[in-house]
Design a protein around this motif. Structure first.
Motif, PDB file in Angstrom:
ATOM      1  N   GLN A   1      -1.676  -4.432  -4.701  1.00 10.42           N
ATOM      2  CA  GLN A   1      -2.072  -3.627  -3.540  1.00 10.42           C
ATOM      3  C   GLN A   1      -1.746  -4.402  -2.266  1.00 10.42           C
ATOM      4  OE1 GLN A   1      -3.319  -0.406  -3.706  1.00 10.42           O
ATOM      5  NE2 GLN A   1      -2.866  -0.499  -1.532  1.00 10.42           N
ATOM      6  N   ASP A   2      -0.543  -4.208  -1.739  1.00  7.09           N
ATOM      7  CA  ASP A   2      -0.124  -4.900  -0.518  1.00  7.09           C
ATOM      8  C   ASP A   2      -0.964  -4.466   0.678  1.00  7.09           C
ATOM      9  OD1 ASP A   2       1.580  -6.475   1.272  1.00  7.09           O
ATOM     10  OD2 ASP A   2       2.369  -4.536   1.907  1.00  7.09           O
TER      11      ASP A   2
ATOM     12  N   ASP B   1      -3.990  -4.109   1.924  1.00  2.00           N
ATOM     13  CA  ASP B   1      -5.225  -4.682   1.394  1.00  2.00           C
ATOM     14  C   ASP B   1      -6.441  -4.536   2.302  1.00  2.00           C
ATOM     15  OD1 ASP B   1      -4.459  -6.377   3.422  1.00  2.00           O
ATOM     16  OD2 ASP B   1      -4.355  -8.170   2.180  1.00  2.00           O
TER      17      ASP B   1
ATOM     18  N   GLN C   1      -6.652  -5.601   5.325  1.00  2.00           N
ATOM     19  CA  GLN C   1      -6.727  -6.683   6.307  1.00  2.00           C
ATOM     20  C   GLN C   1      -5.742  -6.527   7.458  1.00  2.00           C
ATOM     21  OE1 GLN C   1      -7.522 -10.668   5.082  1.00  2.00           O
ATOM     22  NE2 GLN C   1      -7.781 -10.040   2.961  1.00  2.00           N
TER      23      GLN C   1
ATOM     24  N   CYS D   1      -9.922 -14.072   7.434  1.00  2.00           N
ATOM     25  CA  CYS D   1      -9.361 -14.142   6.085  1.00  2.00           C
ATOM     26  C   CYS D   1      -9.965 -15.347   5.354  1.00  2.00           C
ATOM     27  CB  CYS D   1      -7.843 -14.254   6.187  1.00  2.00           C
ATOM     28  SG  CYS D   1      -6.965 -14.051   4.647  1.00  2.00           S
TER      29      CYS D   1
ATOM     30  N   ARG E   1       1.447 -13.173   4.340  1.00  2.00           N
ATOM     31  CA  ARG E   1       2.535 -12.203   4.189  1.00  2.00           C
ATOM     32  C   ARG E   1       3.804 -12.691   4.898  1.00  2.00           C
ATOM     33  NH1 ARG E   1      -0.983 -10.319   1.103  1.00  2.00           N
ATOM     34  NH2 ARG E   1      -1.353  -8.092   0.794  1.00  2.00           N
TER      35      ARG E   1
ATOM     36  N   GLU F   1      -2.395 -15.455  -8.474  1.00  2.00           N
ATOM     37  CA  GLU F   1      -2.671 -14.274  -7.659  1.00  2.00           C
ATOM     38  C   GLU F   1      -1.633 -13.234  -8.042  1.00  2.00           C
ATOM     39  OE1 GLU F   1      -2.417 -13.111  -3.004  1.00  2.00           O
ATOM     40  OE2 GLU F   1      -3.670 -14.853  -3.501  1.00  2.00           O
ATOM     41  N   ASP F   2      -2.085 -12.150  -8.625  1.00  2.00           N
ATOM     42  CA  ASP F   2      -1.193 -11.093  -9.088  1.00  2.00           C
ATOM     43  C   ASP F   2      -0.128 -11.638 -10.038  1.00  2.00           C
ATOM     44  OD1 ASP F   2      -2.484  -9.077  -7.459  1.00  2.00           O
ATOM     45  OD2 ASP F   2      -1.509 -10.044  -5.752  1.00  2.00           O
TER      46      ASP F   2
END
Length: 149
Positions: A38-39, A41, A43, A71, A79, A138-139
């Motif tokens: 889920q890019d 997110d 934020q 964050c 990113r 992570e992912d």
């Protein structure tokens, strides 16, 4: 290659800028890295968005910048991405130098924390980041936390 660097809060992004940023993130983080995650997110609204634009108006590089407490406890950069069409011009280094400078302008001189893909450890060390803790997934991709004092 000369880029124009723009840093904007989410509410100031044009629809085109938002579209281009989300398209680039999907192209690299989801398609190229073959990673379903889920890019978008939740934020993005809290971030300043750093866009590196070519003279022709194409988004070549991008990162999100966060104030301390948004964050992580520290200021953070995330990113971090260079378009595949514009790699091999040293834009990754230019993007990180610019992101650090914009963080200092926006939030003052403070430590900066990142959650980096582990294979990029040496790249980020070149900007003064040091590994904090052990590798985590992570992912499905190995990451490490790094801090720039």
């Amino acid at each position: 290659m000369t880029l124009t660097w723009i840093s904007k809060p989410f509410t100031d992004l044009t629809l085109r800028e938002l579209h281009d940023a989300l398209q680039l993130r999907a192209e690299v983080f989801i398609v190229e890295q073959n990673c379903a995650f889920q890019d978008i997110d939740g934020q993005d609204a809290a971030a300043h968005h750093l866009l590196g634009i070519t003279p022709e108006g194409q988004l070549a590089a991008y990162a999100r910048l966060f104030a301390a407490g948004q964050c992580y406890e520290q200021v953070s950069i995330g990113r971090v991405v260079v378009s595949p069409a514009f790699r091999r011009y040293g834009l990754g280094k230019e993007l990180m130098r610019t992101a650090i400078a914009h963080c200092e302008q926006l939030f003052g001189a403070q430590p900066i924390k990142i959650g980096a893909q582990q294979y990029l450890t040496k790249f980020y060390q070149g900007f003064g980041f040091e590994q904090q803790g052990e590798m985590y997934l992570e992912d499905g991709i190995p990451h490490i936390y790094m801090l720039r004092a």
